[in-house]
Design a protein around this motif. Structure first.
Motif, PDB file in Angstrom:
ATOM      1  N   MET A   1       0.857  -1.181   0.000  1.00  0.00           N
ATOM      2  CA  MET A   1       0.000   0.000   0.000  1.00  0.00           C
ATOM      3  C   MET A   1       0.899   1.239   0.000  1.00  0.00           C
ATOM      4  N   GLN A   2       0.808   1.964  -1.106  1.00  0.00           N
ATOM      5  CA  GLN A   2       1.765   3.051  -1.327  1.00  0.00           C
ATOM      6  C   GLN A   2       1.722   4.140  -0.245  1.00  0.00           C
ATOM      7  N   LEU A   3       0.500   4.482   0.143  1.00  0.00           N
ATOM      8  CA  LEU A   3       0.344   5.538   1.156  1.00  0.00           C
ATOM      9  C   LEU A   3       1.090   5.188   2.449  1.00  0.00           C
ATOM     10  N   LEU A   4       0.968   3.940   2.852  1.00  0.00           N
ATOM     11  CA  LEU A   4       1.625   3.502   4.091  1.00  0.00           C
ATOM     12  C   LEU A   4       3.144   3.447   3.914  1.00  0.00           C
ATOM     13  N   GLU A   5       3.581   2.942   2.764  1.00  0.00           N
ATOM     14  CA  GLU A   5       5.032   2.890   2.520  1.00  0.00           C
ATOM     15  C   GLU A   5       5.635   4.295   2.542  1.00  0.00           C
ATOM     16  N   GLU A   6       4.949   5.232   1.898  1.00  0.00           N
ATOM     17  CA  GLU A   6       5.452   6.618   1.874  1.00  0.00           C
ATOM     18  C   GLU A   6       5.549   7.175   3.287  1.00  0.00           C
ATOM     19  N   ARG A   7       4.548   6.853   4.093  1.00  0.00           N
ATOM     20  CA  ARG A   7       4.528   7.374   5.468  1.00  0.00           C
ATOM     21  C   ARG A   7       5.655   6.768   6.298  1.00  0.00           C
ATOM     22  N   LEU A 175       0.090  -4.776   4.520  1.00  0.00           N
ATOM     23  CA  LEU A 175      -0.078  -3.565   3.715  1.00  0.00           C
ATOM     24  C   LEU A 175       1.270  -2.992   3.288  1.00  0.00           C
ATOM     25  N   ALA A 176       2.296  -3.249   4.084  1.00  0.00           N
ATOM     26  CA  ALA A 176       3.659  -2.859   3.691  1.00  0.00           C
ATOM     27  C   ALA A 176       4.590  -3.959   4.173  1.00  0.00           C
ATOM     28  N   ILE A 177       5.457  -4.402   3.281  1.00  0.00           N
ATOM     29  CA  ILE A 177       6.437  -5.426   3.681  1.00  0.00           C
ATOM     30  C   ILE A 177       7.831  -4.809   3.569  1.00  0.00           C
ATOM     31  N   VAL A 178       8.476  -4.654   4.714  1.00  0.00           N
ATOM     32  CA  VAL A 178       9.826  -4.094   4.734  1.00  0.00           C
ATOM     33  C   VAL A 178      10.805  -5.203   4.350  1.00  0.00           C
ATOM     34  N   GLU A 179      11.582  -4.918   3.323  1.00  0.00           N
ATOM     35  CA  GLU A 179      12.562  -5.904   2.849  1.00  0.00           C
ATOM     36  C   GLU A 179      13.859  -5.779   3.648  1.00  0.00           C
ATOM     37  N   SER A 180      14.256  -4.534   3.872  1.00  0.00           N
ATOM     38  CA  SER A 180      15.472  -4.309   4.652  1.00  0.00           C
ATOM     39  C   SER A 180      15.387  -2.952   5.324  1.00  0.00           C
ATOM     40  N   MET A 181      16.099  -2.825   6.427  1.00  0.00           N
ATOM     41  CA  MET A 181      16.196  -1.510   7.068  1.00  0.00           C
ATOM     42  C   MET A 181      17.529  -1.417   7.792  1.00  0.00           C
ATOM     43  N   ALA A 183      19.790   0.651  10.564  1.00  0.00           N
ATOM     44  CA  ALA A 183      19.731   1.586  11.692  1.00  0.00           C
ATOM     45  C   ALA A 183      20.755   2.717  11.551  1.00  0.00           C
ATOM     46  N   GLU A 184      21.836   2.464  10.816  1.00  0.00           N
ATOM     47  CA  GLU A 184      22.861   3.512  10.695  1.00  0.00           C
ATOM     48  C   GLU A 184      22.480   4.582   9.688  1.00  0.00           C
ATOM     49  N   THR A 185      22.026   4.120   8.512  1.00  0.00           N
ATOM     50  CA  THR A 185      21.687   5.100   7.463  1.00  0.00           C
ATOM     51  C   THR A 185      20.223   5.520   7.538  1.00  0.00           C
ATOM     52  N   GLY A 186      19.413   4.710   8.210  1.00  0.00           N
ATOM     53  CA  GLY A 186      17.970   4.993   8.270  1.00  0.00           C
ATOM     54  C   GLY A 186      17.242   4.536   7.019  1.00  0.00           C
ATOM     55  N   GLU A 187      17.957   3.882   6.101  1.00  0.00           N
ATOM     56  CA  GLU A 187      17.338   3.485   4.829  1.00  0.00           C
ATOM     57  C   GLU A 187      16.378   2.309   5.016  1.00  0.00           C
ATOM     58  N   ILE A 188      15.227   2.415   4.372  1.00  0.00           N
ATOM     59  CA  ILE A 188      14.206   1.354   4.427  1.00  0.00           C
ATOM     60  C   ILE A 188      13.836   0.983   3.006  1.00  0.00           C
ATOM     61  N   THR A 189      13.854  -0.306   2.678  1.00  0.00           N
ATOM     62  CA  THR A 189      13.377  -0.730   1.359  1.00  0.00           C
ATOM     63  C   THR A 189      12.171  -1.649   1.547  1.00  0.00           C
ATOM     64  N   PHE A 190      11.310  -1.657   0.522  1.00  0.00           N
ATOM     65  CA  PHE A 190      10.090  -2.459   0.587  1.00  0.00           C
ATOM     66  C   PHE A 190      10.100  -3.527  -0.483  1.00  0.00           C
ATOM     67  N   ARG A 191       9.374  -4.613  -0.206  1.00  0.00           N
ATOM     68  CA  ARG A 191       9.261  -5.700  -1.170  1.00  0.00           C
ATOM     69  C   ARG A 191       8.304  -5.314  -2.266  1.00  0.00           C
TER      70      ARG A 191
END
Ligand code: 5GP
Length: 191
Positions: A1-7, A175-181, A183-191
């Motif tokens: 769900m794009q809205l949730l991923e963006e948030r 609704l959102a599946i986090v593929e990786s995150m 903690a150092e860079t704060g980067e989050i990717t989604f499936r």
């Protein structure tokens, strides 16, 4: 769900220990408009007319479950974390290990609120190792009720819970599946 991923990208904070903090919109302060959209999405994903009960666990699942329940015209039952189990036989009990607090809780649902005629949709905010959902499934099974599916706001796809549940043939929709995150860079990717 794009809205949730963006948030999540905008406001989520990655903490050490694989914890994603989303307390500004999901589980402390709650963005009810976002919850409305999530509720609509869950209804689309679970169109079955049989669903007559939403089950979640206190505390952070309750808000999402309540807003979602409006789209199902069904009541919400939340499993309670209990310090002492009352052994009067009036409740179903199970044990759940908390991912965030690293302790085991006794969890209960009163028998009068869950029974063999119920078709249950389980809703929770996060799916990590799957302990919380497994405990809720255990309660539904004890009641002889039917599990229609599991709806999750944020699944951490790099943890095992989703895989274990789907392997058992349970329908899990996140609704959102986090593929990786990170903690150092704060980067989050989604499936
Ligand atoms: P599980 O039982 O699947 O390991 O973890 C699910 C439960 O732990 C959810 O009910 C949620 O409250 C909590 N949880 C798991 N991972 C996270 C996370 O990354 N962030 C937050 N805020 N809660 C989490």
């Amino acid at each position: 769900m794009q809205l949730l991923e963006e948030r999540i990208r905008r406001d989520g904070i990655v903490k050490p220990g694989n914890v994603l903090k989303v307390d500004s919109f999901l589980n402390h302060q709650m963005d009810v408009e976002l919850f409305q959209e999530m509720g609509k999405e869950f209804r689309k994903l679970f169109p079955s007319e049989k669903i007559n009960k939403i089950l979640t666990i206190e505390a952070s699942g309750i808000g999402i479950a309540c807003i979602t329940a409006q789209f199902f015209n069904a009541p919400v039952v939340f499993a309670k974390k209990s310090q002492s189990i009352n052994l009067d036989g009036e409740q179903y009990t199970t044990k759940i290990e908390s991912f965030t607090h690293k302790r085991v809780y006794d969890v209960i649902v009163a028998k009068k609120f869950l029974g063999k005629d119920d078709h249950v949709l389980i809703i929770d905010d996060f799916l990590a190792n799957g302990c919380a959902v497994a405990g809720l499934i255990d309660l539904v099974s004890s009641a002889g009720a039917v599990i229609e599916g599991v709806g999750i706001a944020i699944e951490k796809g790099f943890q095992e819970g989703g895989k274990l549940l789907r392997r058992k043939g349970i329908r899990v929709e996140s609704l959102a599946i986090v593929e990786s995150m990170d903690a150092e860079t704060g980067e989050i990717t989604f499936r």
